[in-house]
Enzyme design. Structure first.
Site, PDB file in Angstrom:
ATOM      1  CG  HIS A   1       0.480   1.959  -4.302  1.00 61.71           C
ATOM      2  ND1 HIS A   1       1.146   1.843  -3.107  1.00 61.71           N
ATOM      3  CD2 HIS A   1      -0.523   1.026  -4.262  1.00 61.71           C
ATOM      4  CE1 HIS A   1       0.577   0.897  -2.372  1.00 61.71           C
ATOM      5  NE2 HIS A   1      -0.434   0.386  -3.052  1.00 61.71           N
TER       6      HIS A   1
ATOM      7  CB  CYS B   1      -4.538   0.247  -3.453  1.00 64.16           C
ATOM      8  SG  CYS B   1      -3.358  -1.029  -2.976  1.00 64.16           S
TER       9      CYS B   1
END
Length: 354
Positions: free
Chosen positions: A242, A149
């Site tokens: 993120h 990710c």
């Protein structure tokens, strides 16, 4: 956009986990795919899905899914396409076994990412790597992977720069969301009022996966890009999204306006094919000094877009900037679904899926 006369049945491996749940959430109203089979551990097998799962998504569990019976991985599955949200500890053998039976496994696990014939795929970055599946020896089936990710957001931001100017060096520091650790993940006593400056295996993934993604497939093997990458990864008390602080050294000199133009003008095959999950604008660039922010920008274009901001000169390399991506959508389930859409659009007839 290709026309699908009848929705294609798919299965989800690891269906009760956090990524498995995200697959269900994103696929429940998908125009091309229909969830047919749910696979989980032996302790969940035989139960109705609503009995086996601790549903933690922000939408209600679809009633049609809630009453499905959970299967185990040894069951005879009918779906050709299987989305794998299996834990890496068990994924390798199960995915191989299912591919040998003729299934196309689109995996979120790390196990096969560096297999010499398995594509590590981001459709906007390296769609030509899909051709590698025809060199695989998993039996009658195939395996396709999506990257970690944290890698996904970084590589989507680097691709337009590497394409126009070449990228020689990358320094990245991540601030990674709690959902990346799965459920139950990090305990509240660890993360509240705190930042954890280590995520197991994460830095190695970020330093190696972009080299395969930004490399080439020559018909026989993957040729990796040669840039140098240094990563430092941190877990922060944010639920989703993120954020990464990136510095780059370019091979060709370029002005800041040229970098911004490269991001804003970037479109790729998923956009021209109008794939259902593809963002219309892959990269959103923000001029505001406090953007991007996880809470404000992680859900842009259904969580499939990447946000970039704070471009400025770097006194050590050439430029530095921030990148934000939704880790469980673009960086996990949504990215895998987009991989399946590309597979269907490009190779569906050849593989007998259409």
């Amino acid at each position: 956009m290709i026309k699908i006369e009848k929705k294609i049945a798919v299965g989800i491996l690891g269906a009760t986990g956090s990524v498995g749940q995200k697959f269900i959430q994103l696929l429940s109203a998908h125009p091309w795919f229909e969830i047919n089979e749910l696979v989980a551990s032996d302790r969940s097998a035989g139960k109705k899905y609503h009995e086996a799962v601790n549903w933690v998504q922000d939408t209600a569990l679809p009633p049609a899914i809630a009453d499905k019976t959970v299967l185990d991985s040894k069951a005879s599955l009918k779906s050709r396409i299987l989305f794998s949200a299996l834990d890496a500890g068990i994924a390798e053998s199960i995915e191989k076994q299912l591919a040998a039976k003729g299934h196309i496994v689109i995996s979120n696990a790390r196990n096969h990412r560096f297999h010499p014939q398995v594509p590590l795929l981001i459709p906007e970055v390296n769609p030509d790597h899909l051709q590698a599946i025809f060199t695989q020896h998993f039996g009658d089936g195939h395996i396709i992977t999506n990257p970690n990710c944290s890698t996904t957001g970084l590589v989507l931001a680097l691709k337009p720069l590497h394409q126009r100017f070449g990228v020689r060096k990358v320094q990245v520091v991540t601030m990674q969301a709690l959902s990346g650790a799965g459920f139950p993940g990090v305990s509240s006593l660890q993360i509240m009022d705190n930042i954890i400056p280590h995520i197991k295996n994460e830095e190695a993934k970020m330093e190696t996966e972009p080299l395969k993604l930004l490399g080439s497939w020559n018909g026989q093997e993957f040729v990796h890009a040669t840039m140098l990458i240094s990563a430092s990864c941190n877990r922060v008390p944010v639920i989703d999204g993120h954020l990464e602080s990136v510095s780059v050294e370019l091979e060709k000199s370029a002005g800041a306006d040229e970098l911004i133009a490269a991001w804003e003008e970037f479109k790729a095959l998923p956009q021209s094919l109008q794939l259902p999950s593809a963002p219309r604008q892959v990269i959103h660039y923000f001029t505001e000094p406090y953007f991007p922010q996880p809470r404000l920008h992680r859900n842009l274009e259904g969580g499939m877009a990447v946000s970039v901001g704070r471009l400025r000169p770097c006194p050590i390399l050439d430029y530095k900037f921030h990148v934000l991506s939704h880790n469980t959508i673009r960086g996990a389930a949504g990215g895998a679904i987009l991989n399946a859409e590309l597979l269907l659009a490009q190779l569906g007839e050849k593989l007998g899926l259409l």
